[in-house]
Design an enzyme around this catalytic site. Structure first.
Site, short mmCIF file in Angstrom:
data_model
loop_
_atom_site.label_atom_id
_atom_site.label_comp_id
_atom_site.label_asym_id
_atom_site.label_seq_id
_atom_site.Cartn_x
_atom_site.Cartn_y
_atom_site.Cartn_z
N ARG A 1 82.20 67.13 13.80
CA ARG A 1 81.90 67.92 14.98
C ARG A 1 80.69 68.79 14.65
O ARG A 1 80.54 69.25 13.51
CB ARG A 1 83.08 68.82 15.38
CG ARG A 1 84.23 68.10 16.04
CD ARG A 1 83.88 67.56 17.42
NE ARG A 1 85.00 66.92 18.08
CZ ARG A 1 85.25 65.61 18.06
NH1 ARG A 1 84.46 64.79 17.39
NH2 ARG A 1 86.28 65.10 18.73
N HIS B 1 76.70 60.77 19.52
CA HIS B 1 78.17 60.83 19.41
C HIS B 1 78.79 59.46 19.70
O HIS B 1 79.57 59.30 20.64
CB HIS B 1 78.74 61.90 20.35
CG HIS B 1 80.13 62.31 19.98
ND1 HIS B 1 80.60 63.60 20.13
CD2 HIS B 1 81.18 61.61 19.45
CE1 HIS B 1 81.85 63.66 19.72
NE2 HIS B 1 82.23 62.46 19.30
#
Ligand code: NDP
Ligand code: OXD
Length: 306
Positions: free
Chosen positions: A221, A269
């Site tokens: 993250r 991502h």
């Protein structure tokens, strides 16, 4: 009997169709257009807006549509119910495929040759020696990555909260263990969940413990990494390059320095995207468990945050 999907900004037609096959007769409702919210027993959530579950008064369980649960747990209106997350061999394979490509990219100096191409420069160079790989986080994905690279003959070290035993992997825990895990690594892969303990974990001090000239890969993250510290480490040469798949703000804003940084590879991502074909089986299983009052599979420890 009803299941709700609270997954904004995604086309959900395929997910609904596949769930309906496994859960015939179950009413599948989609936020924000619930037709019978009081019938919903389980909600599948991903980046759910605050308050989006309030109308589901009979809700008994929550299922994350991904492996990470940080955005789900950050919702102050989240009801206090069991939460499970996706654990799926296909997700793991997808992550391994991505990491293997990243390794090949740097080993074969595609970063350098890409920059040389921009200048029409023809300057062959032998492959970058990457012999030691460190993996931070040895859970479902991190342990699989560490074992994968160890099985290929790389020297691998790994670091987690609790001490692990993994064949071919030098495993460490504790803060001192972190320093040992990264000290000799040419490539450091971050697969830590984002929690109160790991926010900004990769700060200037911890990046300074990496081997000079190491390459960082963050597939965890964005907020696990201190961006300023990374930019400084790249500037000083403490790190040679970084591959970033995750960011504090996604999509990455147009003004972000990472976009044009010569030592940064940005991917959107995409290292391991939930596979609808396989995730539906786990969702259906947890739906049945919810109806029967059984514990969910792949339950999240909400106190630990992962
Ligand atoms: P797991 O929960 O299975 O594993 C987490 C690992 O991190 C565990 O080994 C855990 O240690 C370790 N850990 C947690 N907190 C700490 C801490 N404070 N200090 C040291 N170690 C810690 O997660 P997964 O492997 O399934 O996924 C990891 C993360 O990858 C997800 O949370 C998500 O954010 C990210 N992800 C990213 C994707 C992408 O497309 N970029 C796709 C999927 C996931 P212990 O074992 O001791 O508990
Ligand atoms: C996940 C992700 O956590 O896609 O599953 O990031």
């Amino acid at each position: 009997m009803s299941l709700a999907l609270v997954i904004p900004d995604r086309k959900l037609g395929t997910l609904v169709d596949k769930l309906q096959v496994l859960l015939p007769g179950v009413l599948i409702q989609q936020w924000p257009d619930y037709s019978a919210p009081q019938q919903v027993q389980m909600a599948v959530v991903w980046k759910q807006p605050a308050g989006s579950l309030a109308a589901l008064t009979q809700l008994k369980s929550l299922q994350s549509f991904g492996a990470g649960v940080d955005t789900i747990l950050s919702d102050p209106t989240l009801p206090d119910l069991p939460l499970s997350r996706i654990v799926d061999p296909h997700l793991t394979q997808s992550m391994l495929g991505y990491l293997q490509s990243v390794l090949g990219y740097y080993q074969n100096r595609l970063d350098l040759f890409g920059r040389q191409q921009q200048q029409q420069q023809w300057k062959p160079k032998s492959p970058r020696p990457i012999r030691h790989i460190a993996v931070l986080g040895l859970g479902e994905l991190g342990a699989a990555a560490a074992c994968h690279f160890a099985s290929l003959g790389y020297q691998v070290s790994g670091w987690a909260r609790s001490q692990k035993q993994l064949a071919g992997v030098a495993c460490y825990a504790t803060e001192q263990g972190y320093a040992k895990a990264v000290a000799d690594a040419d490539l450091v892969i971050c697969l830590l969940p984002l929690t109160a303990d790991t926010e900004n974990f990769l700060n200037a001090d911890r990046l300074a413990l990496c081997k000079a000239g190491a390459i960082l890969v963050n597939v965890a993250r964005g907020a696990v990494l201190d961006d300023e510290a990374l930019l400084r480490a790249l500037e000083t040469g403490q790190l040679e390059a970084a591959c970033l798949d995750v960011f504090r703000q996604e999509p990455l804003p147009a003004t972000d320095p990472y976009w044009s940084h010569p030592a940064v590879l940005v991917t959107p991502h995409c290292s391991a995207v939930t596979n609808v074909d396989t995730a539906v089986a786990q969702i259906a299983e947890n739906y049945h468990r919810t109806l029967n009052g059984l514990p969910l599979v792949h339950l999240v420890d909400k106190i630990r945050g992962y």
